[in-house]
Design an enzyme around this catalytic site. Structure first.
Site, PDB file in Angstrom:
ATOM      1  N   GLU A 151       0.603  -1.187  -0.081  1.00 23.09           N
ATOM      2  CA  GLU A 151       0.029  -0.045  -0.060  1.00 23.09           C
ATOM      3  C   GLU A 151       0.908   1.279   0.005  1.00 23.09           C
ATOM      4  O   GLU A 151       1.771   1.478   0.768  1.00 23.09           O
ATOM      5  CB  GLU A 151      -1.092   0.023   1.259  1.00 23.09           C
ATOM      6  N   GLU A 245     -12.025   2.060   5.078  1.00 29.69           N
ATOM      7  CA  GLU A 245     -10.890   2.084   6.210  1.00 29.69           C
ATOM      8  C   GLU A 245     -11.155   3.539   6.844  1.00 29.69           C
ATOM      9  O   GLU A 245     -10.455   4.455   6.288  1.00 29.69           O
ATOM     10  CB  GLU A 245      -9.647   1.790   5.896  1.00 29.69           C
TER      11      GLU A 245
HETATM   12  C1  LER Z   1      -3.678   0.928   6.374  1.00 28.05           C
HETATM   13  O1  LER Z   1      -4.292   0.498   5.403  1.00 28.05           O
HETATM   14  C2  LER Z   1      -3.606   2.709   5.934  1.00 28.05           C
HETATM   15  O2  LER Z   1      -4.201   3.007   5.333  1.00 28.05           O
HETATM   16  C3  LER Z   1      -2.412   3.290   6.918  1.00 28.05           C
HETATM   17  O3  LER Z   1      -2.983   4.734   6.998  1.00 28.05           O
HETATM   18  C4  LER Z   1      -2.159   2.885   8.212  1.00 28.05           C
HETATM   19  O4  LER Z   1      -1.903   3.548   9.104  1.00 28.05           O
HETATM   20 MN    MN Z   2      -5.377   1.876   3.976  1.00 25.36          MN
END
Ligand code: LER
Ligand code: MN
Length: 268
Positions: A151, A245
């Site tokens: 990510e 999220e």
């Molecule tokens: C985790 O998926 C994310 O987006 C981060 O901001 C974790 O700190």
């Molecule tokens: Mn994330």
């Protein structure tokens, strides 16, 4: 595309709609009408995979991804720590996560566990540690049929891999095919010059998708253009999960409800 949201047991990480009891939260997610769930797990050895599996099967709520960042946030494990024993523990933790994910057919997220370029460490050195950790974890995951998703994370959380372009470059350096990219609209809004073009750029590598609005509230509560974002996801043929999220604002239940209502309004 599959409507999804992240749930966790008790955690310090803020952007989690639900972070108290995992089982209660999973039941709420199913009742709200989500298609799938993402689990954020600090250490899979401390959770009962079998009872979670029985619950999600009973609810017909597949687990699509496992978040791993709490091992960094709460234990300081990372692929790029100066201390080789910490790097080794981080790699072992991801291998444990791979075994856990394999039970669900889920992907394993490589977010903050990659760490930061620490003071006194050359960027080149941190990247080498990262590439080699990713190779070791990807090779371990291969026979389990598990994919790792890396990510891009915004500059206020890490100084190692902030953009889609940097993430693709690192993945190419590993020469592993079970590594993909997790795109997160919150980070992309900070780091990418165009969110829509960066989705087009990441498309061949896209393995998972996080949504939060510009303020990290539920999608629809800020100023990101989600109708266009979904149009581009359709345009590039993405059929995976769109996973919220988000901050538990104005409160956990409302954030999850606002998200699913908005996803449904957009025809997700
Ligand atoms: C985790 O998926 C994310 O987006 C981060 O901001 C974790 O700190
Ligand atoms: Mn994330």
């Amino acid at each position: 595309m599959l409507k999804c949201i992240v749930v966790s047991g008790p955690a310090k990480f803020e952007a989690l709609a639900f972070k108290d009891d995992l089982y209660t939260s999973i039941k709420k997610v199913a009742a709200l009408g989500y298609d799938t769930v993402e689990l954020a797990i600090r250490d899979p050895n401390l959770v009962d995979a079998q009872s979670i599996k029985e619950l999600v099967e009973q609810l017909n709520l597949p687990v699509v991804a496992i978040g791993t960042g709490q091992a960094y946030g709460e234990e300081g494990l990372s692929f790029t720590d100066l201390d080789p024993s910490i790097r080794a523990k981080a790699i072992q933790r991801i291998k444990d996560q791979v075994q856990f994910a394999a039970k669900f057919g889920a992907k394993v997220i490589i977010g903050l566990i990659r760490g930061k370029v620490q003071p006194g460490v050359e960027v080149k050195q941190a990247e080498e540690w990262l590439v080699s950790a990713l190779q070791e974890c990807a090779d371990y995951a291969q026979p389990f049929g598990v994919t790792l998703v890396v990510e891009p994370i915004n500059r206020y959380e890490t100084n190692l891999i902030n953009t889609v372009a940097e993430t693709i470059e690192i993945i190419k350096r590993t020469s592993r095919t079970n590594l993909q990219v997790l795109f997160d609209t919150f980070h992309a809004n900070i780091e990418e010059s165009s969110i829509l073009d960066s989705i087009r750029e990441v498309a061949p590598y896209l393995g998972h998708f996080h949504v939060a609005d510009s303020n990290r509230w539920a999608p629809g509560c800020g100023h990101l253009d989600f109708p266009s974002i979904l149009d581009v996801l359709k345009e590039v043929g993405y059929s995976g999960a769109v996973s919220a999220e988000i901050l538990p604002k104005p409160d956990p239940d409302s954030s999850a409800r606002l998200t699913i209502e908005y996803m449904k309004r957009l025809g997700l």
